[in-house]
Design an enzyme around this catalytic site. Structure first.
Site, short mmCIF file in Angstrom:
data_model
loop_
_atom_site.label_atom_id
_atom_site.label_comp_id
_atom_site.label_asym_id
_atom_site.label_seq_id
_atom_site.Cartn_x
_atom_site.Cartn_y
_atom_site.Cartn_z
N THR A 470 52.52 24.94 27.92
CA THR A 470 52.29 24.71 29.33
C THR A 470 50.94 24.04 29.52
O THR A 470 50.06 24.12 28.67
CB THR A 470 52.27 26.03 30.12
OG1 THR A 470 51.04 26.73 29.86
CG2 THR A 470 53.44 26.92 29.78
N ASP A 471 50.75 23.41 30.66
CA ASP A 471 49.41 23.04 31.09
C ASP A 471 48.72 24.32 31.55
O ASP A 471 49.31 25.40 31.57
CB ASP A 471 49.48 21.99 32.20
CG ASP A 471 48.22 21.12 32.26
OD1 ASP A 471 47.16 21.57 31.78
OD2 ASP A 471 48.30 20.01 32.80
N ALA A 472 47.45 24.22 31.95
CA ALA A 472 46.67 25.40 32.31
C ALA A 472 47.41 26.24 33.35
O ALA A 472 47.85 25.74 34.38
CB ALA A 472 45.31 24.97 32.86
#
Length: 766
Positions: A470-472
Site C-alpha cells: 500500500t501507499d502510506a
C-alpha cells in the site's frame, strides 16, 4: 486434479499430527492445490491454552474440548467452499468431537519418526511448542482407524513429494459436492521460481522453512513496514520485539546516523528487514547529504534518455551505501492533467511512451546496485487534480483507454522485471466496473481496498507475480474509506501484501491480527503475502548474509554527495534548463546590458519539512552577483516586519514599489518561484503575499521580465503576462547557476517541455 474436478469436490480436511510434522506448510500447499482456504488451528486456541503450552504444561482434555468444538464449527461454516485446517487431532475422541460439528471431515495424518520430528522442532525458533513435549504428544497419538476417512503420508520425503502423495490419497476419499452458483474467486498464488523473484531451490526452501518456523505474531508483523520516527536503539527494540515488522522506512537524516540506525535494526531481527527509501531524485530522498540529481520531469525533459539512468545509478549507489535495499521508485504515473500537482514534477511526462522509456532507464540504473524497486502509484495518478494525501482521488478513464495508457506502462514495466508495486489510494470507477458490472458509485473504493483492481486486473490480466504494498496508510485517500479496524486487514484481503506505516502500532497490529482470526484475511491470502515478502528478501540475497554483513562499513558513505555525483547533477541541470517562451525577445540579459536587477522570490510558504521556503533566494542572489549583476532583493511587508521594520503594510509596499520611476531604478526584473506544497493541499497555485501584491508581475510593461520556475511547470496560468518563462526544475545551486548562465546567453537552452506548461489557456502562449 483438474479445475473442474476441484470445483466439484467438497474439501473439509484436517491436517493432523504431532508438533513438527509440518501441518502448516503441507496444509497450506495442499489447500493451494485444491483451491480452498487454509487455516492454522493453533490460531483458534484460547489464550489460556497458549500460555500453558508456552510454559511447557501439557493441555488437559478439559482444555481441549472448547478448542476442538471451535475447530469443528470452522469446518462446518466453510460449507461448499471447503477448508483445509491444521489441527493436531491426536486422539480418536478428539477427531470424533470435530466430526460432531463437521461429519464429512477427512483427516490427513502427517506421520514421521521421532528423530525426524525432533530435528524439525529444533529449527522452529519462537514457536510455543517446546521440544520437551514431543514425547508426550507421541504417547497421546492414536493413529487413524479403519472406519475413519483419512490418509497417512510419511513426512520423511521432500515436501513436494509429501504434497503429491497427500493429494493422491485425498482424491480417493473426498466426496463430490454440488457445484456452487457463479464463478469461483480467482486465485493468483505466487510462483517464487518465476520473475520477478527467480529463486532457486535453496532460496525457496529458505522461504518455506522460515514461514514454517514463524509464530502467528511474527507472520502478522511481517505484513507491516514501519515508519521510523526515532533513531534510538530503545525505539527500534520496541518495534522489532513487539511488532516483528517485515520492513522499515526511516526519516532522512545525516548519512552516518542513517546508516548506523539501519545497522542496529538489522542486527536485532531474526528475519532480515527490507529497508526502504524514497530516492525519486537520486540519493537526496534517502539522507540529508545525498545528491539531488534530477526530478522525474527533469529526466523526461531532454532527448537524452540516459539522464534517467544516471539518476537511478546515483540513487542506487548512495542508498546501498546506507544499507537500503528497496527503492520506492520509479514513479510511472502519466501527467495528463496540468492541474495535478501531486506528480507534476514526479512524472517523466504526459505520454505513456516517455514514461515507459525513462522508467526503464531509471530501473536499469538503480538495478546496478543491490536494490529492488517499487514502482508507483497503481492504478495511476495524473487524471484527477486532487492529492490522495488529503482526499481520495480517481482515475476516471474507461477500461479500454486505461488499458492503452496506464495498462501499457504497467505491462511494459512488469515485463522489464520490476519487483514490487505500490498501490495508490486512487479509485478507478470504470475499470472496477469492467470487472464488477453494476458497482454503485458508493461502492467504488481506492485500489488499496479493491480486489477487482489488485487481483483481476493486476495479478490476472497484467500477470504481476511480485509484491504489492500500500501507499502510506495515514493518507486520507485511504482513511476516509473505512474505519481503521476494518481497512487495515481489508487491504491484505483485497490483495496487498504489505501495509505501509502504522498509525498507532499497537492498534494496527491488533486490527490485522483480529482480521486474520475473524477470517477477513484467509490463511491462504496470509501465506501468499508472506511468501512474496520473504521471496523479495531472498531475491536480494538477504538470507545468505550474516546480520553484520547486511549494511556496508562506514567508509562506504564516501560516495554520498561525492564530487562525481555532483558533477553528474550539474551536467543534467545544464541539459534540462528549459526556455518555455521568450516572445518579447528579452534574452539575453547580461550585466553589461541590464546591470540592475530587481529580484522577486515566490514560495508556497513553509511545508511539513519545516525548511525555509525562501532559502533558495540567497543562492539566486549569490549566483547573480557572481555573474556581475547588481541585485536589489524585494521583501514583502511581512518579511520587513519580521526584520523589525515598523509602519509597513501591503498597501504601503504597493505604493512604494509601483512607482513611475521603476524603470529608472531597475533595468530588468527576475522572478524566481519555488512553490511546493506537496501532500498538504488538493491543488497548488501561486499564493501572493497579499491582495494586488507588489511582487505580481505588473512591471512587465516597465522592464524586461524573466520568470524562472524552480519546481512546478504550471505557473504560466498565474503569470500569463510574463513574456519570458524558464523552467529550471530544481532549487539546487547547479540548476540556478545553469539558469543564470543561459539567461546571459553563455550557454544554450537544451531542455524540452510538453503542452502542460501552457495550462490549456491561449494567453499563456503570448
Amino acid at each position: 486434479m483438474t479445475g473442474r474436478e476441484q470445483a466439484m469436490t467438497k474439501h473439509h480436511i484436517i491436517v493432523m499430527g504431532v508438533s513438527g510434522c509440518g501441518k502448516t506448510t503441507i496444509g497450506d500447499l495442499v489447500a493451494r492445490e485444491l483451491g480452498v482456504p487454509f487455516l492454522d488451528g493453533d490460531s483458534l486456541h484460547p489464550v489460556e491454552n497458549v500460555a500453558k503450552m508456552a510454559a511447557g504444561t501439557p493441555l488437559t482434555d478439559e482444555d481441549r474440548w472448547p478448542w476442538l468444538a471451535t475447530v469443528g464449527s470452522k469446518l462446518a461454516a466453510a460449507g461448499d467452499g471447503g477448508l483445509v485446517l491444521a489441527c493436531s487431532a491426536l486422539r480418536r475422541s478428539y477427531r470424533d468431537a470435530i466430526r460432531e460439528q463437521a461429519p464429512d471431515t477427512v483427516f490427513l495424518h502427517l506421520d514421521g519418526s521421532k528423530e525426524v520430528l525432533a530435528r524439525r522442532l529444533e529449527g522452529r525458533s519462537g514457536h510455543f511448542m517446546p521440544t520437551t513435549l514431543l514425547d508426550s504428544q507421541l504417547a497421546t497419538l492414536e493413529p487413524l482407524q479403519e472406519d475413519e476417512a483419512g490418509v497417512v503420508v510419511d513426512i520423511a520425503a521432500p515436501v513436494t513429494d509429501v504434497v503429491a502423495q497427500a493429494l493422491k490419497g485425498l482424491a480417493a476419499v473426498v466426496r463430490p459436492a454440488k457445484v456452487a452458483q457463479g464463478t469461483p474467486p480467482r486465485q493468483f498464488d505466487v510462483d517464487l521460481a518465476a520473475a520477478p523473484f527467480n529463486l532457486d531451490g535453496d532460496a525457496i526452501a529458505w522461504v518455506e522453512g522460515t514461514l514454517d518456523a514463524m509464530t502467528l505474531e511474527e507472520k502478522i508483523g511481517q505484513l507491516f513496514i514501519n515508519h521510523n520516527n526515532d533513531y534510538s536503539p530503545g525505539y527500534l527494540d520496541g518495534v522489532l520485539e513487539n511488532y516483528h515488522v517485515g520492513g522499515m522506512r526511516y526519516r532522512p537524516g545525516p548519512s552516518a546516523a542513517v546508516q548506523e540506525h539501519i545497522r542496529y535494526a538489522q542486527s536485532k531481527t531474526r528475519i532480515p528487514l527490507l529497508i526502504a527509501s524514497n530516492p525519486e531524485m537520486g540519493g537526496a530522498g534517502s539522507c540529508d547529504d545525498g545528491t539531488f540529481v534530477s526530478t522525474h520531469l527533469q529526466a523526461g525533459s531532454h532527448p537524452d534518455k540516459a539522464i534517467a539512468r544516471q539518476m537511478g545509478q546515483v540513487a542506487g549507489v548512495e542508498t546501498a551505501a546506507l544499507g537500503c535495499n528497496w527503492a520506492f521508485a520509479p514513479i510511472v504515473d502519466i501527467h495528463y492533467n496540468w492541474r495535478n500537482t501531486v506528480i507534476s514534477t514526479r512524472s517523466f511526462g504526459n505520454t505513456p511512451e516517455i514514461v515507459v522509456e525513462r522508467a526503464k532507464e531509471y530501473f536499469d540504473g538503480i538495478s546496478e546496485s543491490p536494490t529492488a524497486c517499487a514502482m508507483k502509484h497503481f492504478p495511476g495518478d495524473g487524471i484527477d487534480e486532487r492529492d490522495q494525501h488529503v482526499v481520495t482521488s480517481y482515475n476516471t478513464l474507461g477500461y479500454e483507454e486505461w488499458d492503452r495508457t496506464y495498462g501499457h506502462v504497467y505491462r511494459e514495466m512488469i515485463a522489464h522485471g520490476v519487483q514490487s508495486i505500490m498501490v495508490g489510494h486512487i479509485g478507478a470507477p470504470e475499470v472496477s466496473r469492467h470487472f464488477r458490472p453494476g458497482l454503485a458509485d458508493a461502492e467504488i473504493l481506492p485500489a488499496t481496498l479493491s480486489p477487482e483492481l489488485l487481483q483481476d486486473l493486476l495479478r490476472g490480466e497484467l500477470g504481476f507475480n511480485g509484491l504489492v504494498l500500500t501507499d502510506a496508510s495515514q493518507m486520507v485517500g485511504l482513511t476516509q474509506a473505512k474505519k481503521r479496524k476494518d481497512l487495515v486487514p481489508a487491504t491484505i484481503a483485497a490483495g496487498c501484501d504489505m501495509f505501509l506505516f502504522f498509525r498507532n502500532p499497537a492498534e494496527d497490529f491488533q486490527y490485522m491480527l483480529d482480521g486474520y482470526k475473524s477470517g477477513i484475511i484467509t490463511e491462504q491470502r496470509l501465506h501468499d503475502a508472506l511468501r512474496r515478502i520473504l521471496g523479495l528478501k531472498a531475491s536480494l540475497g538477504l538470507h545468505l548474509k550474516a546480520a553484520d554483513q547486511l549494511v556496508p562499513a562506514a567508509d562506504a558513505l564516501a560516495v554520498i554527495g561525492s564530487a562525481r555525483h555532483r558533477a553528474i547533477a550539474a551536467e543534467i541541470a545544464d541539459k534540462t534548463v528549459t526556455l518555455v517562451k521568450d516572445t518579447a525577445g528579452n534574452l539575453p540579459i547580461t550585466p553589461v546590458t541590464h546591470p540592475r536587477i530587481r529580484l522577486y522570490g515566490i514560495s508556497g510558504g513553509a511545508d511539513f519539512t519545516r525548511a525555509d521556503p525562501l532559502a533558495y533566494l540567497d543562492v539566486v542572489k549569490e549566483e547573480l552577483e557572481a555573474a556581475g549583476f547588481e541585485v536589489h532583493l524585494f521583501r514583502t511587508a511581512e518579511q520587513r516586519e519580521a526584520a523589525g521594520e515598523a509602519g509597513v503594510n501591503f498597501m504601503s509596499i504597493i505604493s512604494e514599489e509601483a512607482t513611475g520611476d521603476y524603470a529608472e531604478k531597475y533595468d530588468a526584473a527576475f522572478v524566481f518561484a519555488n512553490v511546493k506544497g506537496f501532500a498538504q493541499e488538493a491543488a497548488i497555485r501561486i499564493k501572493w503575499s497579499s491582495p494586488m501584491a507588489a511582487e505580481i508581475p505588473w512591471y512587465v510593461t516597465e522592464v524586461p521580465t524573466v520568470f524562472v520556475s524552480l519546481n512546478q511547470p504550471n505557473h504560466l496560468i498565474d503569470v500569463p503576462m510574463v513574456r519570458t518563462a524558464i523552467h529550471a526544475h530544481a532549487g539546487t545551486r547547479e540548476a540556478i547557476r545553469a539558469a543564470v548562465e543561459k539567461i546571459q546567453g553563455k550557454s544554450e537552452f537544451q531542455g524540452t517541455f510538453n503542452e502542460n506548461v501552457f495550462c490549456g489557456s491561449f494567453d499563456t502562449r503570448l
